[in-house]
Write an enzyme that holds these catalytic residues in place. Structure first.
Site, PDB file in Angstrom:
ATOM      1  N   SER A  64       0.829  -1.205   0.000  1.00 43.56           N
ATOM      2  CA  SER A  64       0.000   0.000   0.000  1.00 43.56           C
ATOM      3  C   SER A  64       0.863   1.255   0.000  1.00 43.56           C
ATOM      4  O   SER A  64       2.006   1.255   0.464  1.00 43.56           O
ATOM      5  CB  SER A  64      -0.909   0.039   1.229  1.00 43.56           C
ATOM      6  OG  SER A  64      -1.772  -1.069   1.239  1.00 43.56           O
TER       7      SER A  64
HETATM    8  N1  SAH Z   1      -0.902  -4.722   4.084  1.00 40.65           N
HETATM    9  C1  SAH Z   1      -0.255  -4.993   2.820  1.00 40.65           C
HETATM   10  C2  SAH Z   1      -1.119  -4.545   1.666  1.00 40.65           C
HETATM   11  C3  SAH Z   1      -1.340  -5.649   0.744  1.00 40.65           C
HETATM   12  S1  SAH Z   1      -2.561  -5.417  -0.514  1.00 40.65           S
HETATM   13  C4  SAH Z   1       1.129  -4.392   2.752  1.00 40.65           C
HETATM   14  O1  SAH Z   1       1.459  -3.556   3.602  1.00 40.65           O
HETATM   15  O2  SAH Z   1       1.913  -4.772   1.877  1.00 40.65           O
HETATM   16  C5  SAH Z   1      -3.865  -6.464   0.085  1.00 40.65           C
HETATM   17  C6  SAH Z   1      -3.522  -7.906   0.365  1.00 40.65           C
HETATM   18  O3  SAH Z   1      -4.737  -8.578   0.699  1.00 40.65           O
HETATM   19  C7  SAH Z   1      -2.931  -8.671  -0.829  1.00 40.65           C
HETATM   20  O4  SAH Z   1      -1.694  -9.212  -0.453  1.00 40.65           O
HETATM   21  C8  SAH Z   1      -3.977  -9.759  -1.105  1.00 40.65           C
HETATM   22  O5  SAH Z   1      -3.400 -10.984  -1.549  1.00 40.65           O
HETATM   23  C9  SAH Z   1      -4.654  -9.912   0.249  1.00 40.65           C
HETATM   24  N2  SAH Z   1      -6.002 -10.498   0.209  1.00 40.65           N
HETATM   25  C10 SAH Z   1      -6.966 -10.343  -0.738  1.00 40.65           C
HETATM   26  N3  SAH Z   1      -8.068 -11.045  -0.395  1.00 40.65           N
HETATM   27  C11 SAH Z   1      -7.800 -11.662   0.798  1.00 40.65           C
HETATM   28  C12 SAH Z   1      -8.534 -12.531   1.660  1.00 40.65           C
HETATM   29  N4  SAH Z   1      -9.785 -12.925   1.379  1.00 40.65           N
HETATM   30  N5  SAH Z   1      -7.930 -12.963   2.787  1.00 40.65           N
HETATM   31  C13 SAH Z   1      -6.662 -12.575   3.117  1.00 40.65           C
HETATM   32  N6  SAH Z   1      -5.919 -11.766   2.331  1.00 40.65           N
HETATM   33  C14 SAH Z   1      -6.472 -11.313   1.192  1.00 40.65           C
END
Ligand code: SAH
Length: 216
Positions: A64
């Site tokens: 993010s």
């Molecule tokens: N907090 C992260 C942001 C990642 S983007 C960071 O700081 O890098 C959002 C993340 O949510 C992605 O890695 C995606 O794979 C995950 N995601 C999407 N759907 C999900 C679900 N149902 N359960 C768990 N994770 C999920």
């Protein structure tokens, strides 16, 4: 990879930018200044690490934007020792920011490759969250209740399981929206079955995927 004076300088500059954009929570800014974001990205993209933008981390996902991480974290009003559930570990960067604030973090990721990477990286950097490979819609009923819950992907609706796993007096921060734009939403749990809802600005997250969308 190491954390040099140059990186520290770039982080200070980033924190300055975030302040100008309206992030005023000193503890959050301090956490952003401390966590070496460049170590959560591929070495080839070092020059992007301290720009205030989201960036690809593989498996079609993104780390993010620092502003978004700071904004969500400030809404959570973390106090030391609180138990926090994060949905969407991704790179693990947001997890590290929460831990810098003294939270005990439980984090769920549904992409195996990202889960595997974070599981090695975070302890290497001195962060020891509890990481789970699974479906964030379901939360972690065995470890509930949580003081705070943070969803870091765009949710089409607010999952009931997450609401029920929140402590009374706890806060759920979740970007809600069906399409590519979501409204940052905060739910305060005032009693077992009542919540106060507040809506903030619009953001763009990668989608929180449901079971039917799972494609590994
Ligand atoms: N907090 C992260 C942001 C990642 S983007 C960071 O700081 O890098 C959002 C993340 O949510 C992605 O890695 C995606 O794979 C995950 N995601 C999407 N759907 C999900 C679900 N149902 N359960 C768990 N994770 C999920």
């Amino acid at each position: 990879m190491t954390d040099t004076f140059k990186h520290k300088g770039l982080r200070k500059k980033l924190v300055g930018e975030l302040k100008l954009k309206g992030i005023l929570d000193e503890n959050v800014l301090k956490a952003i200044e401390t966590v070496p974001r460049h170590l959560f990205m591929d070495e080839a993209f070092l020059e992007f690490a301290y720009k205030d933008t989201a960036f690809q981390i593989g498996a079609g996902q993104t780390i993010s934007q620092p502003y978004t991480v700071a904004y969500q974290t400030a809404l959570l009003r973390i106090k030391k020792g609180e138990k926090v559930l994060e949905i969407g570990t991704g790179s693990g960067y947001q997890t590290a920011v929460l831990m810098e604030l003294g939270a005990k973090v439980y984090s769920i990721e549904r992409q195996k490759s990202l889960f595997d990477k974070a599981k090695i990286l975070l302890p290497n950097l001195g962060y020891n969250p509890k990481l789970y490979y699974g479906d964030g819609y379901k939360g972690l009923p065995n470890y509930a209740p949580f003081d705070k819950i943070l969803v870091t992907a765009g949710a089409p609706f607010i999952p009931e399981d997450l609401k029920s796993q929140l402590q009374i007096g706890g806060i759920l921060v979740i970007p809600v929206g069906e399409g590519s734009v979501q409204i940052m939403t905060v739910l305060d749990k005032v009693s077992e079955d009542s919540f106060e809802k507040e809506e903030f600005k619009e953001f763009r997250f990668v989608p929180l995927l449901e079971d039917k969308d799972w494609r590994e």
